[in-house]
Design an enzyme around this catalytic site. Structure first.
Site, PDB file in Angstrom:
ATOM      1  N   LYS A  87      14.808  54.236 -16.883  1.00  0.00           N
ATOM      2  CA  LYS A  87      13.778  53.200 -16.793  1.00  0.00           C
ATOM      3  C   LYS A  87      12.364  53.792 -16.844  1.00  0.00           C
ATOM      4  O   LYS A  87      11.412  53.101 -17.176  1.00  0.00           O
ATOM      5  CB  LYS A  87      13.997  52.351 -15.545  1.00  0.00           C
ATOM      6  CG  LYS A  87      15.273  51.521 -15.684  1.00  0.00           C
ATOM      7  CD  LYS A  87      15.486  50.546 -14.558  1.00  0.00           C
ATOM      8  CE  LYS A  87      16.630  49.595 -14.860  1.00  0.00           C
ATOM      9  NZ  LYS A  87      17.969  50.219 -14.694  1.00  0.00           N
TER      10      LYS A  87
HETATM   11  C1  LIG Z   1      19.152  49.702 -15.201  1.00  0.00           C
HETATM   12  C2  LIG Z   1      20.281  50.652 -15.341  1.00  0.00           C
HETATM   13  C3  LIG Z   1      21.356  50.399 -16.228  1.00  0.00           C
HETATM   14  C4  LIG Z   1      21.500  49.104 -16.997  1.00  0.00           C
HETATM   15  O1  LIG Z   1      20.548  48.950 -18.018  1.00  0.00           O
HETATM   16  P1  LIG Z   1      20.323  47.526 -18.699  1.00  0.00           P
HETATM   17  O2  LIG Z   1      19.161  47.684 -19.612  1.00  0.00           O
HETATM   18  O3  LIG Z   1      20.054  46.561 -17.573  1.00  0.00           O
HETATM   19  O4  LIG Z   1      21.572  47.172 -19.435  1.00  0.00           O
HETATM   20  C5  LIG Z   1      22.322  51.379 -16.361  1.00  0.00           C
HETATM   21  N1  LIG Z   1      22.262  52.539 -15.656  1.00  0.00           N
HETATM   22  C6  LIG Z   1      21.256  52.801 -14.806  1.00  0.00           C
HETATM   23  C7  LIG Z   1      21.262  54.083 -14.060  1.00  0.00           C
HETATM   24  C8  LIG Z   1      20.222  51.882 -14.617  1.00  0.00           C
HETATM   25  O5  LIG Z   1      19.217  52.154 -13.760  1.00  0.00           O
END
Ligand SMILES: *Cc1c(COP(=O)(O)O)cnc(C)c1O
Length: 469
Positions: free
Chosen positions: A112
Protein backbone atom coordinates in the site's frame (compact mmCIF):
# COMPACT_ATOMS: atom_id res chain seq x y z
CA UNK A 1 -7.72 12.70 -19.28
CA UNK A 2 -11.33 12.74 -18.16
CA UNK A 3 -12.78 10.35 -15.60
CA UNK A 4 -16.31 8.97 -15.65
CA UNK A 5 -18.43 7.20 -13.04
CA UNK A 6 -19.21 3.47 -13.25
CA UNK A 7 -22.87 4.37 -12.68
CA UNK A 8 -23.08 6.90 -15.49
CA UNK A 9 -24.86 9.72 -13.64
CA UNK A 10 -22.06 11.84 -12.13
CA UNK A 11 -20.22 14.64 -13.97
CA UNK A 12 -16.91 13.74 -15.67
CA UNK A 13 -13.91 15.12 -13.78
CA UNK A 14 -10.21 15.71 -14.40
CA UNK A 15 -7.46 13.99 -12.40
CA UNK A 16 -7.15 16.67 -9.74
CA UNK A 17 -10.86 16.58 -8.96
CA UNK A 18 -10.99 12.78 -9.01
CA UNK A 19 -8.15 12.62 -6.50
CA UNK A 20 -10.10 14.90 -4.17
CA UNK A 21 -13.52 13.34 -4.82
CA UNK A 22 -13.26 9.70 -3.74
CA UNK A 23 -16.68 8.28 -4.51
CA UNK A 24 -18.67 9.76 -7.44
CA UNK A 25 -21.87 11.65 -6.57
CA UNK A 26 -24.03 8.86 -8.08
CA UNK A 27 -22.44 6.30 -5.75
CA UNK A 28 -20.18 4.92 -8.50
CA UNK A 29 -16.39 4.78 -8.81
CA UNK A 30 -14.33 6.89 -11.17
CA UNK A 31 -12.48 5.27 -14.09
CA UNK A 32 -10.58 6.83 -17.01
CA UNK A 33 -12.82 7.67 -19.95
CA UNK A 34 -10.23 6.23 -22.36
CA UNK A 35 -7.35 4.05 -21.31
CA UNK A 36 -3.96 4.96 -22.80
CA UNK A 37 -2.48 2.19 -24.95
CA UNK A 38 1.26 1.72 -25.40
CA UNK A 39 2.95 -0.08 -28.32
CA UNK A 40 5.32 -2.99 -27.72
CA UNK A 41 8.19 -0.75 -28.94
CA UNK A 42 7.31 1.97 -26.43
CA UNK A 43 7.13 -0.50 -23.55
CA UNK A 44 10.37 -2.21 -24.62
CA UNK A 45 12.17 1.14 -24.66
CA UNK A 46 11.53 1.51 -20.88
CA UNK A 47 13.42 -1.66 -19.98
CA UNK A 48 16.41 0.00 -18.32
CA UNK A 49 14.70 2.86 -16.55
CA UNK A 50 14.82 3.31 -12.78
CA UNK A 51 11.45 2.71 -11.11
CA UNK A 52 10.43 6.37 -10.79
CA UNK A 53 11.10 7.05 -14.47
CA UNK A 54 9.10 4.00 -15.53
CA UNK A 55 6.35 5.25 -13.22
CA UNK A 56 6.42 8.61 -15.00
CA UNK A 57 5.97 7.02 -18.43
CA UNK A 58 3.17 4.70 -17.33
CA UNK A 59 1.19 7.29 -15.34
CA UNK A 60 1.79 10.44 -17.39
CA UNK A 61 -1.30 10.03 -19.63
CA UNK A 62 -3.54 9.83 -16.56
CA UNK A 63 -2.39 13.10 -14.98
CA UNK A 64 -0.96 15.17 -17.81
CA UNK A 65 -3.58 17.93 -17.91
CA UNK A 66 -3.40 18.41 -14.12
CA UNK A 67 0.38 18.37 -13.40
CA UNK A 68 3.27 19.71 -15.46
CA UNK A 69 5.77 16.95 -16.38
CA UNK A 70 8.63 18.43 -14.39
CA UNK A 71 6.55 18.61 -11.19
CA UNK A 72 5.24 15.07 -11.62
CA UNK A 73 8.76 13.74 -12.22
CA UNK A 74 9.97 15.35 -9.03
CA UNK A 75 7.04 14.01 -7.00
CA UNK A 76 7.73 10.49 -8.27
CA UNK A 77 11.43 10.69 -7.53
CA UNK A 78 10.65 11.71 -3.94
CA UNK A 79 7.93 9.07 -3.59
CA UNK A 80 10.01 6.08 -4.61
CA UNK A 81 13.21 7.48 -3.13
CA UNK A 82 11.98 6.59 0.37
CA UNK A 83 11.85 2.85 -0.39
CA UNK A 84 14.47 0.80 1.40
CA UNK A 85 15.50 -1.31 -1.61
CA UNK A 86 17.25 0.40 -4.51
CA UNK A 87 15.24 -1.66 -7.03
CA UNK A 88 12.06 -0.45 -5.22
CA UNK A 89 10.20 -3.65 -6.26
CA UNK A 90 12.76 -6.47 -6.53
CA UNK A 91 11.90 -9.92 -7.92
CA UNK A 92 12.82 -13.09 -6.03
CA UNK A 93 12.93 -16.40 -7.83
CA UNK A 94 11.22 -19.33 -6.07
CA UNK A 95 11.43 -21.99 -8.76
CA UNK A 96 11.98 -22.24 -12.50
CA UNK A 97 9.82 -19.52 -14.04
CA UNK A 98 8.23 -18.77 -10.68
CA UNK A 99 8.77 -15.45 -8.88
CA UNK A 100 7.67 -13.20 -6.03
CA UNK A 101 7.58 -9.46 -6.65
CA UNK A 102 8.55 -7.95 -3.30
CA UNK A 103 6.30 -4.95 -2.77
CA UNK A 104 7.09 -4.52 0.92
CA UNK A 105 10.21 -2.35 0.98
CA UNK A 106 8.28 0.87 1.60
CA UNK A 107 8.09 2.65 4.97
CA UNK A 108 5.20 0.55 6.38
CA UNK A 109 6.22 -2.81 4.85
CA UNK A 110 3.16 -3.46 2.67
CA UNK A 111 2.39 -2.77 -1.00
CA UNK A 112 0.00 0.00 0.00
CA UNK A 113 3.01 2.31 0.34
CA UNK A 114 3.37 2.37 -3.47
CA UNK A 115 0.09 4.23 -3.79
CA UNK A 116 -0.23 6.06 -0.48
CA UNK A 117 3.24 7.61 -0.53
CA UNK A 118 2.26 9.07 -3.89
CA UNK A 119 -1.25 10.05 -2.84
CA UNK A 120 0.04 12.09 0.12
CA UNK A 121 2.46 14.02 -2.08
CA UNK A 122 -0.16 14.63 -4.78
CA UNK A 123 -2.63 15.92 -2.19
CA UNK A 124 -0.04 18.28 -0.79
CA UNK A 125 0.78 19.52 -4.29
CA UNK A 126 -2.81 20.29 -5.30
CA UNK A 127 -3.95 21.64 -1.93
CA UNK A 128 -1.05 24.04 -1.75
CA UNK A 129 -1.91 25.30 -5.22
CA UNK A 130 -5.57 25.71 -4.30
CA UNK A 131 -4.92 27.14 -0.83
CA UNK A 132 -7.35 24.59 0.59
CA UNK A 133 -7.36 22.21 3.58
CA UNK A 134 -8.97 18.77 3.67
CA UNK A 135 -9.80 16.12 6.22
CA UNK A 136 -9.06 12.47 5.55
CA UNK A 137 -11.09 9.80 7.27
CA UNK A 138 -10.24 6.15 6.78
CA UNK A 139 -11.05 2.82 8.38
CA UNK A 140 -8.38 0.18 8.64
CA UNK A 141 -7.97 -3.42 9.66
CA UNK A 142 -4.22 -2.78 9.70
CA UNK A 143 -2.15 -1.98 6.61
CA UNK A 144 -4.07 0.89 5.02
CA UNK A 145 -4.01 2.99 8.18
CA UNK A 146 -0.28 2.98 8.70
CA UNK A 147 0.46 3.52 5.00
CA UNK A 148 -2.00 6.43 4.83
CA UNK A 149 -0.60 8.09 7.97
CA UNK A 150 2.96 7.61 6.76
CA UNK A 151 2.01 8.98 3.33
CA UNK A 152 0.24 12.08 4.69
CA UNK A 153 2.20 12.92 7.83
CA UNK A 154 4.09 15.75 6.17
CA UNK A 155 1.11 17.19 4.29
CA UNK A 156 0.65 20.79 5.39
CA UNK A 157 -3.00 20.95 4.41
CA UNK A 158 -4.28 17.56 5.53
CA UNK A 159 -5.64 16.35 8.87
CA UNK A 160 -5.90 12.59 8.93
CA UNK A 161 -8.21 10.51 11.15
CA UNK A 162 -7.75 6.75 11.05
CA UNK A 163 -10.27 4.47 12.75
CA UNK A 164 -9.24 0.99 13.79
CA UNK A 165 -11.09 -1.59 15.88
CA UNK A 166 -9.82 -1.37 19.48
CA UNK A 167 -7.64 -4.37 20.43
CA UNK A 168 -8.28 -6.08 17.07
CA UNK A 169 -5.20 -5.18 15.04
CA UNK A 170 -1.79 -6.76 15.58
CA UNK A 171 0.65 -4.96 17.88
CA UNK A 172 3.05 -4.21 15.03
CA UNK A 173 0.22 -2.80 12.94
CA UNK A 174 -1.09 -0.68 15.83
CA UNK A 175 2.31 0.70 16.73
CA UNK A 176 3.01 1.56 13.11
CA UNK A 177 0.03 3.91 13.30
CA UNK A 178 0.08 5.21 16.86
CA UNK A 179 3.77 6.04 17.14
CA UNK A 180 3.74 8.58 14.33
CA UNK A 181 3.39 11.94 16.06
CA UNK A 182 2.05 15.08 14.46
CA UNK A 183 -0.61 17.67 15.22
CA UNK A 184 -2.42 16.58 12.02
CA UNK A 185 -2.39 12.85 12.84
CA UNK A 186 -5.23 11.28 14.81
CA UNK A 187 -5.63 7.60 15.61
CA UNK A 188 -9.03 6.55 16.90
CA UNK A 189 -9.59 3.10 18.39
CA UNK A 190 -13.27 2.26 18.15
CA UNK A 191 -14.88 -0.05 20.70
CA UNK A 192 -16.29 -2.18 17.89
CA UNK A 193 -15.17 -4.21 14.87
CA UNK A 194 -13.74 -3.22 11.49
CA UNK A 195 -17.18 -3.07 9.85
CA UNK A 196 -18.31 -0.57 12.50
CA UNK A 197 -15.31 1.62 11.61
CA UNK A 198 -16.01 1.35 7.90
CA UNK A 199 -19.70 2.16 8.37
CA UNK A 200 -18.81 5.34 10.29
CA UNK A 201 -16.48 6.48 7.52
CA UNK A 202 -19.12 5.75 4.88
CA UNK A 203 -21.79 7.61 6.86
CA UNK A 204 -19.44 10.59 7.23
CA UNK A 205 -18.93 10.74 3.46
CA UNK A 206 -22.67 10.57 2.89
CA UNK A 207 -23.44 13.46 5.26
CA UNK A 208 -20.57 15.91 5.68
CA UNK A 209 -22.36 18.63 7.64
CA UNK A 210 -20.16 18.08 10.72
CA UNK A 211 -17.13 19.22 8.66
CA UNK A 212 -18.45 22.78 8.32
CA UNK A 213 -17.50 22.98 4.65
CA UNK A 214 -14.10 21.29 4.83
CA UNK A 215 -13.71 18.66 2.14
CA UNK A 216 -13.44 14.96 3.06
CA UNK A 217 -10.96 12.85 1.06
CA UNK A 218 -10.85 9.05 0.74
CA UNK A 219 -7.68 6.99 1.10
CA UNK A 220 -9.10 3.53 0.44
CA UNK A 221 -8.87 1.99 -2.99
CA UNK A 222 -12.06 3.60 -4.25
CA UNK A 223 -9.66 6.53 -4.82
CA UNK A 224 -8.50 6.25 -8.43
CA UNK A 225 -4.98 7.50 -7.65
CA UNK A 226 -4.31 4.35 -5.65
CA UNK A 227 -5.20 2.05 -8.54
CA UNK A 228 -3.17 4.16 -10.95
CA UNK A 229 0.02 3.89 -8.89
CA UNK A 230 -0.31 0.12 -8.72
CA UNK A 231 -0.35 -0.32 -12.51
CA UNK A 232 3.33 0.58 -12.66
CA UNK A 233 4.78 -2.48 -10.93
CA UNK A 234 3.13 -4.86 -13.37
CA UNK A 235 5.14 -3.16 -16.13
CA UNK A 236 8.23 -3.20 -13.93
CA UNK A 237 8.00 -6.96 -13.31
CA UNK A 238 7.24 -7.82 -16.94
CA UNK A 239 10.20 -5.77 -18.18
CA UNK A 240 12.55 -7.65 -15.84
CA UNK A 241 11.34 -10.99 -17.20
CA UNK A 242 11.60 -10.54 -20.96
CA UNK A 243 8.43 -8.58 -21.56
CA UNK A 244 6.83 -7.24 -23.57
CA UNK A 245 8.26 -9.68 -26.12
CA UNK A 246 7.13 -12.47 -23.86
CA UNK A 247 3.82 -12.80 -22.04
CA UNK A 248 3.57 -13.10 -18.28
CA UNK A 249 1.11 -14.30 -15.61
CA UNK A 250 0.41 -12.80 -12.18
CA UNK A 251 -1.12 -14.18 -9.00
CA UNK A 252 -2.51 -11.50 -6.68
CA UNK A 253 -3.54 -11.87 -3.01
CA UNK A 254 -6.88 -10.12 -3.22
CA UNK A 255 -9.31 -8.38 -0.87
CA UNK A 256 -10.96 -5.29 -2.31
CA UNK A 257 -9.95 -6.15 -5.89
CA UNK A 258 -7.84 -2.98 -6.16
CA UNK A 259 -4.41 -4.45 -6.70
CA UNK A 260 -5.52 -7.05 -9.25
CA UNK A 261 -7.67 -4.50 -11.07
CA UNK A 262 -4.47 -2.51 -11.65
CA UNK A 263 -3.06 -5.63 -13.36
CA UNK A 264 -6.14 -5.87 -15.53
CA UNK A 265 -5.62 -2.25 -16.57
CA UNK A 266 -1.92 -2.86 -17.31
CA UNK A 267 -3.01 -5.57 -19.73
CA UNK A 268 -5.51 -3.26 -21.43
CA UNK A 269 -2.75 -0.68 -21.77
CA UNK A 270 -0.70 -3.07 -23.89
CA UNK A 271 1.25 -5.25 -21.46
CA UNK A 272 0.99 -8.90 -22.58
CA UNK A 273 -0.50 -10.45 -19.44
CA UNK A 274 -1.88 -13.90 -20.27
CA UNK A 275 -3.41 -14.80 -16.90
CA UNK A 276 -4.43 -13.14 -13.63
CA UNK A 277 -5.05 -15.37 -10.61
CA UNK A 278 -7.41 -14.02 -7.93
CA UNK A 279 -6.07 -15.50 -4.68
CA UNK A 280 -8.40 -15.16 -1.68
CA UNK A 281 -8.54 -16.52 1.85
CA UNK A 282 -11.70 -18.08 3.31
CA UNK A 283 -13.50 -14.82 2.61
CA UNK A 284 -13.92 -15.89 -0.97
CA UNK A 285 -16.70 -13.87 -2.63
CA UNK A 286 -14.41 -13.17 -5.59
CA UNK A 287 -13.45 -16.82 -5.95
CA UNK A 288 -17.12 -17.77 -5.93
CA UNK A 289 -17.72 -15.30 -8.74
CA UNK A 290 -14.75 -16.36 -10.85
CA UNK A 291 -15.39 -20.08 -10.40
CA UNK A 292 -19.20 -20.12 -10.50
CA UNK A 293 -20.60 -16.67 -11.42
CA UNK A 294 -21.97 -16.14 -7.92
CA UNK A 295 -21.02 -12.88 -6.26
CA UNK A 296 -22.96 -13.51 -3.05
CA UNK A 297 -22.37 -11.86 0.31
CA UNK A 298 -21.37 -14.20 3.14
CA UNK A 299 -20.49 -13.65 6.80
CA UNK A 300 -17.00 -12.53 7.73
CA UNK A 301 -14.47 -15.15 8.84
CA UNK A 302 -11.39 -13.85 10.67
CA UNK A 303 -8.24 -15.41 9.18
CA UNK A 304 -4.45 -15.41 9.44
CA UNK A 305 -4.44 -12.96 6.49
CA UNK A 306 -6.51 -10.13 8.02
CA UNK A 307 -5.85 -7.61 5.24
CA UNK A 308 -7.96 -9.79 2.95
CA UNK A 309 -10.83 -10.36 5.41
CA UNK A 310 -13.65 -8.70 3.46
CA UNK A 311 -17.26 -9.55 2.66
CA UNK A 312 -17.61 -7.47 -0.52
CA UNK A 313 -14.92 -6.07 -2.82
CA UNK A 314 -15.48 -2.43 -3.63
CA UNK A 315 -13.37 -2.31 -6.81
CA UNK A 316 -15.20 -5.23 -8.38
CA UNK A 317 -17.64 -2.60 -9.64
CA UNK A 318 -14.91 -1.25 -11.91
CA UNK A 319 -14.58 -4.65 -13.60
CA UNK A 320 -18.36 -5.03 -13.88
CA UNK A 321 -18.46 -1.70 -15.72
CA UNK A 322 -16.10 -2.98 -18.42
CA UNK A 323 -17.78 -6.40 -18.59
CA UNK A 324 -21.05 -4.63 -19.42
CA UNK A 325 -19.73 -2.49 -22.25
CA UNK A 326 -19.30 0.47 -19.87
CA UNK A 327 -23.04 0.81 -19.48
CA UNK A 328 -23.46 2.75 -16.22
CA UNK A 329 -27.22 2.25 -16.00
CA UNK A 330 -26.76 -1.52 -16.14
CA UNK A 331 -24.08 -1.42 -13.43
CA UNK A 332 -26.31 0.74 -11.21
CA UNK A 333 -29.11 -1.78 -11.66
CA UNK A 334 -26.90 -4.79 -10.83
CA UNK A 335 -25.52 -3.13 -7.71
CA UNK A 336 -28.95 -1.93 -6.63
CA UNK A 337 -30.09 -5.53 -6.74
CA UNK A 338 -26.99 -6.67 -4.89
CA UNK A 339 -27.66 -4.14 -2.16
CA UNK A 340 -31.16 -5.57 -1.64
CA UNK A 341 -30.51 -9.30 -2.04
CA UNK A 342 -26.78 -9.69 -1.34
CA UNK A 343 -26.51 -11.65 -4.59
CA UNK A 344 -25.17 -10.86 -8.04
CA UNK A 345 -24.62 -12.91 -11.22
CA UNK A 346 -23.82 -11.66 -14.71
CA UNK A 347 -24.96 -12.99 -18.11
CA UNK A 348 -23.15 -16.18 -19.13
CA UNK A 349 -21.24 -14.56 -22.01
CA UNK A 350 -19.99 -11.74 -19.72
CA UNK A 351 -18.75 -14.27 -17.20
CA UNK A 352 -17.04 -16.33 -19.91
CA UNK A 353 -15.33 -13.15 -21.07
CA UNK A 354 -13.94 -12.55 -17.57
CA UNK A 355 -12.77 -16.15 -17.32
CA UNK A 356 -10.55 -15.76 -20.40
CA UNK A 357 -8.15 -13.75 -18.23
CA UNK A 358 -8.99 -14.52 -14.60
CA UNK A 359 -8.64 -17.73 -12.62
CA UNK A 360 -9.12 -17.99 -8.85
CA UNK A 361 -8.60 -20.00 -5.72
CA UNK A 362 -9.66 -19.71 -2.06
CA UNK A 363 -6.91 -20.79 0.34
CA UNK A 364 -7.61 -21.64 3.99
CA UNK A 365 -5.37 -20.95 7.01
CA UNK A 366 -3.98 -24.46 7.10
CA UNK A 367 -2.88 -24.37 3.48
CA UNK A 368 -1.48 -20.88 4.04
CA UNK A 369 0.76 -22.19 6.85
CA UNK A 370 1.81 -25.23 4.80
CA UNK A 371 2.85 -22.93 1.96
CA UNK A 372 4.85 -20.66 4.28
CA UNK A 373 6.65 -23.71 5.69
CA UNK A 374 7.26 -25.39 2.32
CA UNK A 375 8.55 -22.31 0.54
CA UNK A 376 10.82 -21.50 3.46
CA UNK A 377 12.24 -25.04 3.43
CA UNK A 378 12.69 -25.04 -0.36
CA UNK A 379 14.10 -21.56 -0.90
CA UNK A 380 14.80 -19.77 2.40
CA UNK A 381 12.27 -17.09 1.41
CA UNK A 382 9.94 -16.33 4.31
CA UNK A 383 6.49 -15.38 3.01
CA UNK A 384 3.87 -13.38 4.85
CA UNK A 385 0.45 -15.12 4.98
CA UNK A 386 -1.08 -12.96 2.22
CA UNK A 387 1.77 -13.64 -0.18
CA UNK A 388 1.65 -17.34 0.71
CA UNK A 389 -1.96 -17.46 -0.42
CA UNK A 390 -0.86 -15.94 -3.71
CA UNK A 391 1.94 -18.45 -4.18
CA UNK A 392 -0.31 -21.42 -3.44
CA UNK A 393 -2.98 -20.17 -5.84
CA UNK A 394 -0.32 -19.52 -8.51
CA UNK A 395 0.88 -23.10 -8.29
CA UNK A 396 -2.64 -24.56 -8.42
CA UNK A 397 -4.05 -22.33 -11.16
CA UNK A 398 -1.11 -21.94 -13.49
CA UNK A 399 -2.04 -22.42 -17.15
CA UNK A 400 1.43 -22.63 -18.70
CA UNK A 401 4.77 -23.63 -17.24
CA UNK A 402 6.66 -21.76 -19.95
CA UNK A 403 5.09 -18.42 -19.02
CA UNK A 404 6.73 -16.67 -16.06
CA UNK A 405 4.38 -16.65 -13.06
CA UNK A 406 4.80 -13.73 -10.66
CA UNK A 407 3.05 -13.59 -7.28
CA UNK A 408 2.72 -10.14 -5.77
CA UNK A 409 4.47 -10.14 -2.38
CA UNK A 410 2.07 -7.80 -0.61
CA UNK A 411 3.55 -7.59 2.90
CA UNK A 412 6.70 -8.24 4.91
CA UNK A 413 6.41 -11.35 7.15
CA UNK A 414 7.44 -9.34 10.23
CA UNK A 415 3.98 -7.73 10.19
CA UNK A 416 2.32 -11.10 10.76
CA UNK A 417 4.38 -13.02 13.32
CA UNK A 418 1.40 -15.18 14.43
CA UNK A 419 1.06 -16.82 11.03
CA UNK A 420 4.79 -17.40 10.74
CA UNK A 421 4.79 -19.00 14.20
CA UNK A 422 1.78 -21.17 13.32
CA UNK A 423 3.58 -22.30 10.18
CA UNK A 424 6.27 -23.70 12.45
CA UNK A 425 9.08 -21.67 10.93
CA UNK A 426 11.58 -21.25 13.72
CA UNK A 427 13.30 -18.21 12.27
CA UNK A 428 13.34 -15.10 14.42
CA UNK A 429 11.71 -12.11 12.80
CA UNK A 430 13.52 -8.79 12.86
CA UNK A 431 12.04 -5.40 12.16
CA UNK A 432 13.98 -3.47 9.50
CA UNK A 433 16.36 -0.78 10.75
CA UNK A 434 13.97 2.17 10.40
CA UNK A 435 11.46 0.41 12.68
CA UNK A 436 13.85 -1.37 15.05
CA UNK A 437 12.76 0.72 18.07
CA UNK A 438 9.04 0.40 17.27
CA UNK A 439 8.29 -1.31 20.58
CA UNK A 440 9.96 1.43 22.63
CA UNK A 441 8.28 4.36 20.92
CA UNK A 442 5.59 6.44 22.60
CA UNK A 443 2.05 5.79 21.35
CA UNK A 444 -0.82 8.22 20.90
CA UNK A 445 -4.37 7.06 20.30
CA UNK A 446 -7.89 8.00 21.45
CA UNK A 447 -10.35 5.27 22.36
CA UNK A 448 -13.93 6.18 21.47
CA UNK A 449 -17.20 4.39 22.02
CA UNK A 450 -18.84 2.79 18.98
CA UNK A 451 -20.84 5.90 18.09
CA UNK A 452 -20.92 7.98 14.93
CA UNK A 453 -21.74 11.14 16.87
CA UNK A 454 -18.71 10.69 19.14
CA UNK A 455 -16.39 10.23 16.16
CA UNK A 456 -17.78 13.20 14.26
CA UNK A 457 -17.53 15.42 17.34
CA UNK A 458 -13.90 14.39 17.70
CA UNK A 459 -13.12 15.18 14.07
CA UNK A 460 -14.85 18.56 14.30
CA UNK A 461 -12.93 19.39 17.50
CA UNK A 462 -9.44 18.56 16.17
CA UNK A 463 -9.75 18.72 12.35
CA UNK A 464 -7.70 21.89 11.81
CA UNK A 465 -4.19 20.94 12.96
CA UNK A 466 -5.50 19.91 16.35
CA UNK A 467 -7.92 22.83 16.63
CA UNK A 468 -11.66 22.99 15.89
CA UNK A 469 -12.82 23.14 12.27
C1 LIG B 1 -4.60 -4.57 1.28
C2 LIG B 1 -3.88 -5.86 1.22
C3 LIG B 1 -4.26 -6.88 0.32
C4 LIG B 1 -5.49 -6.78 -0.56
O1 LIG B 1 -5.37 -5.84 -1.59
P1 LIG B 1 -6.66 -5.35 -2.39
O2 LIG B 1 -6.20 -4.26 -3.29
O3 LIG B 1 -7.64 -4.88 -1.35
O4 LIG B 1 -7.18 -6.52 -3.16
C5 LIG B 1 -3.48 -8.02 0.27
N1 LIG B 1 -2.40 -8.17 1.08
C6 LIG B 1 -2.02 -7.22 1.94
C7 LIG B 1 -0.83 -7.47 2.80
C8 LIG B 1 -2.73 -6.03 2.05
O5 LIG B 1 -2.34 -5.08 2.93
Amino acid sequence: MRYISTRGQAPALNFEDVLLAGLASDGGLYVPENLPRFTQEQIASWADLPYHELAFNVMRPFVTDSIPDADFKQILQETYGVFAHSAVAPLRQLDSNEWVLELFHGPTLAFKDFALQLLGRLLDYFLQKRGERVVIMGATSGDTGSAAIEGCRRCENVDIFILHPHNRVSEVQRRQMTTIMGENIHNIAIEGNFDDCQEMVKASFADQGFLKGTRLVAVNSINWARIMAQIVYYFHAALQLGGPARSIAFSVPTGNFGDIFAGYLARNMGLPISQLVVATNRNDILHRFMSGNQYNKDTLHPSLSPSMDIMVSSNFERLLFDLHGRNGALVAELLGEFKQTGKLSVAEDRWTEARKLFDSLAVDDEQTCTTIANVYAETGELLDPHTAIGVHAARECRRSLSTPMVTLGTAHPVKFPDAVREAGVGQELHLPAHLSDLFEREERCTVLENSLAAVQQFVAAYGNRGKPL
